[in-house]
Design an enzyme around this catalytic site. Structure first.
Site, mmCIF file in Angstrom:
data_model
loop_
_atom_site.group_PDB
_atom_site.id
_atom_site.type_symbol
_atom_site.label_atom_id
_atom_site.label_comp_id
_atom_site.label_asym_id
_atom_site.label_seq_id
_atom_site.Cartn_x
_atom_site.Cartn_y
_atom_site.Cartn_z
ATOM 1 C CE LYS A 57 77.176 57.358 40.356
ATOM 2 N NZ LYS A 57 76.336 56.805 41.291
ATOM 3 C CB CYS A 58 80.545 64.237 46.042
ATOM 4 S SG CYS A 58 81.559 64.841 47.414
ATOM 5 N N GLY A 59 81.832 62.171 49.074
ATOM 6 C CA GLY A 59 82.298 61.917 50.089
ATOM 7 C C GLY A 59 80.856 62.832 51.062
ATOM 8 C CG LEU A 60 82.397 66.708 51.431
ATOM 9 C CD1 LEU A 60 82.670 68.359 50.539
ATOM 10 C CD2 LEU A 60 82.324 66.442 52.640
ATOM 11 C CB THR A 61 76.916 62.457 48.664
ATOM 12 O OG1 THR A 61 77.280 62.778 47.399
ATOM 13 C CG2 THR A 61 75.670 62.500 47.775
#
Length: 163
Positions: A34-38
């Site tokens: 659930k990360c912007g980098l996922t």
């Protein structure tokens, strides 16, 4: 000492000896769903497909230590990686990468390649490139895309074939 000295836990709870990967180039990554980098999962999977037959493995280690961005259970994380990114590389059990409960592998990785913040992991998707002998060759920032790391992986794979 190298990464091959460590045992880690699979998402299913089994002990996995990293000595099983002796001779392979590894990219060890702390992950979160659930990360912007996922979306880097896609790039990591591309690296696995591109170099896997040449003796390369990505190994993911989910961690919930950064803004609670990996809240799921090990089973939920496996499902997420499979359904959304068709991940075929091992995504191990969720661990801590910082603090006093940090996994011993991550304590070793941070000591071998401290990074900008010294002995801590800055964020999700920090990456460590490891040669076939288990030596930590390079550390990459979360913002370094898997594609940008490909030339370093390729160079290590060529080097391992010639030595």
């Amino acid at each position: 000492m190298g990464v091959h000295e460590f045992e880690v836990k699979s998402a299913g709870g089994d002990q996995v000896s990293l000595s099983d990967y002796y001779g392979n180039t590894l990219l060890i990554v702390n992950t979160a769903s659930k990360c912007g980098l996922t979306p880097q999962y896609e790039g990591l999977q591309n690296l696995q497909e591109r170099f896997g037959e040449s003796g390369f493995n990505v190994i993911g280690f989910p961690s919930n230590q950064f803004a609670g961005q990996e809240p799921g259970t090990n089973e939920e994380i496996q499902q997420f990686c499979s359904v959304n990114y068709h991940v075929t590389f091992p995504v191990m059990a969720k661990i801590d990468v910082n603090g006093r409960h940090a996994d011993p592998l991550y304590k070793y990785l941070k000591k071998a390649r401290p990074g900008i913040l010294g002995g801590t992991i800055k964020w999700n998707f920090t990456k460590f490139l490891v040669d076939g002998d288990g030596n930590v060759v390079k550390r990459y920032a979360p913002s370094d895309t898997p594609d940008s790391i490909a030339p370093d992986i390729e160079a290590l794979l060529v080097q391992s074939k010639t030595s």
